[in-house]
Enzyme design. Structure first.
Site: not given
Length: 353
Positions: A28-30, A176
């Site tokens: 996951a894009k943090w 994202g």
């Protein structure tokens, strides 16, 4: 401090792509502050993406790092703040404050977490040349005993799972998916990974612009949306124009120039007015002494922009200009057109969904 990888190191970065590529590791894009964490015994240094120190702003993470990370290591990760079961970038931004007393107070009220997703060194060994898949194995072993507020970022090699994360995790405030080639060594300050971000479009009122740093040409367009009370709120900017297009826009928008006194955002220079409405030109710890002045335009034109996601009632990042919309009237540009994301509990994200 004496580590095989010493600060400052600029982290490895990602380039934007439209679709999730096959055959990689996916995470996951943090949405937080990128951070490189250096630990040598009791000594802990937290560096930002640009190399500036963050340690003093997040004092609660220092004992957590000592508790959860190996005695000697360098970790790449993201500092985040959770509120109401989702990431909250505004509350995270408030943590960067010059007053020590305020820093301590916010550490108690809105404590931060560290999400670790890569490892650059452990013990006396630099891992920069190690392939991504092998670094992930070392990271998992290093954080096997970690406990909140230190978390191991969930990862998968299944693109179907990555697609599910992309669709579901946005409700928890993530923006994202990141794809990492399995054979990739750690390459500081290089866009060697891939990021797939959400993109949506909205029709916004163009109500002003700021000059470009190079001269009297358009730098960015100021965007507005009408709220439920019919008040035009400033929601962000769009930019990334070529220099030729900036010159064209300055000429194209010249007939719309007006005085600030006759503008819906006339109170922009009044600091107190920003407490009750979204206006351009607010000073913050991020803008510092940067010139926040802008050219007022009659709010008569509408443009379509692409954006990734909202942070409260504004665009989280700079939007991208798509086209003019002469078929739309400014009053029709309201918040109601924006897609509402289904909420998702951040705890589910940290457990891999």
């Amino acid at each position: 401090m004496d580590l095989p990888v010493m600060p400052p190191v600029k982290p490895m970065l990602a380039k934007s792509v439209a679709k999730i590529p096959p055959g990689m590791q996916y995470e996951a894009k943090w949405d937080g502050f990128r951070a490189l964490v250096y630990r040598d015994g009791d000594e802990v240094v937290i560096g930002s993406r640009t190399g500036k120190p963050l340690t003093r702003y997040f004092p609660e993470l220092v004992p957590a790092v000592r508790e959860s990370l190996p005695p000697r290591c360098v970790i790449d990760g993201e500092i985040v703040v959770a509120y109401g079961g989702r990431l909250d970038f505004d509350r995270l931004s408030e943590r960067i404050h010059p007053a020590e007393s305020r820093v301590r107070l916010l550490a108690e009220r809105t404590p931060a977490s560290l999400v670790a997703f890569d490892i650059l060194a452990v013990g006396d060994d630099s891992l920069l040349s190690l392939r991504q898949a092998d670094r992930r194995a070392v990271l998992e072993a290093a954080l096997s005993g970690a406990s909140p507020p230190v978390h191991l970022a969930p990862a998968t090699r299944d693109p179907a799972v990555a697609q599910e994360w992309f669709e579901r995790f946005e409700g928890a405030g993530l923006d994202g998916v990141v794809a990492k080639p399995l054979d990739l060594p750690y390459r500081p300050d290089t866009r060697a990974m891939y990021k797939i971000k959400h993109e949506r479009t909205a029709d916004c009122v163009v109500a002003g612009y700021r000059f470009h740093k190079s001269g009297p040409v358009v730098g960015s367009l100021l965007l507005g949306l009408y709220d439920a009370q019919g008040v035009l709120q400033h929601v962000g900017v769009c930019g990334a124009f070529s220099m030729r297009r900036r010159e064209e826009l300055a000429a194209e928008l010249e007939p719309l120039r007006t005085d600030h006194a006759d503008h819906p955002w006339a109170a922009w220079a009044d600091a107190e007015a920003h407490e009750h409405a979204r206006l351009p030109g607010a000073q913050s710890r991020w803008s510092g002494k940067k010139d926040q002045s802008w050219v007022a335009l009659r709010p008569d034109r509408v443009c379509e922009v692409a954006y990734d996601h909202m942070e409260g009632d504004r665009f989280r990042h700079t939007a991208q200009f798509r086209r003019w919309r002469p078929d739309r009237t400014p009053p029709s540009c309201t918040y109601a057109q924006l897609e509402e994301v289904v909420r998702y509990d951040l705890a589910e994200v940290l457990s891999g969904g």
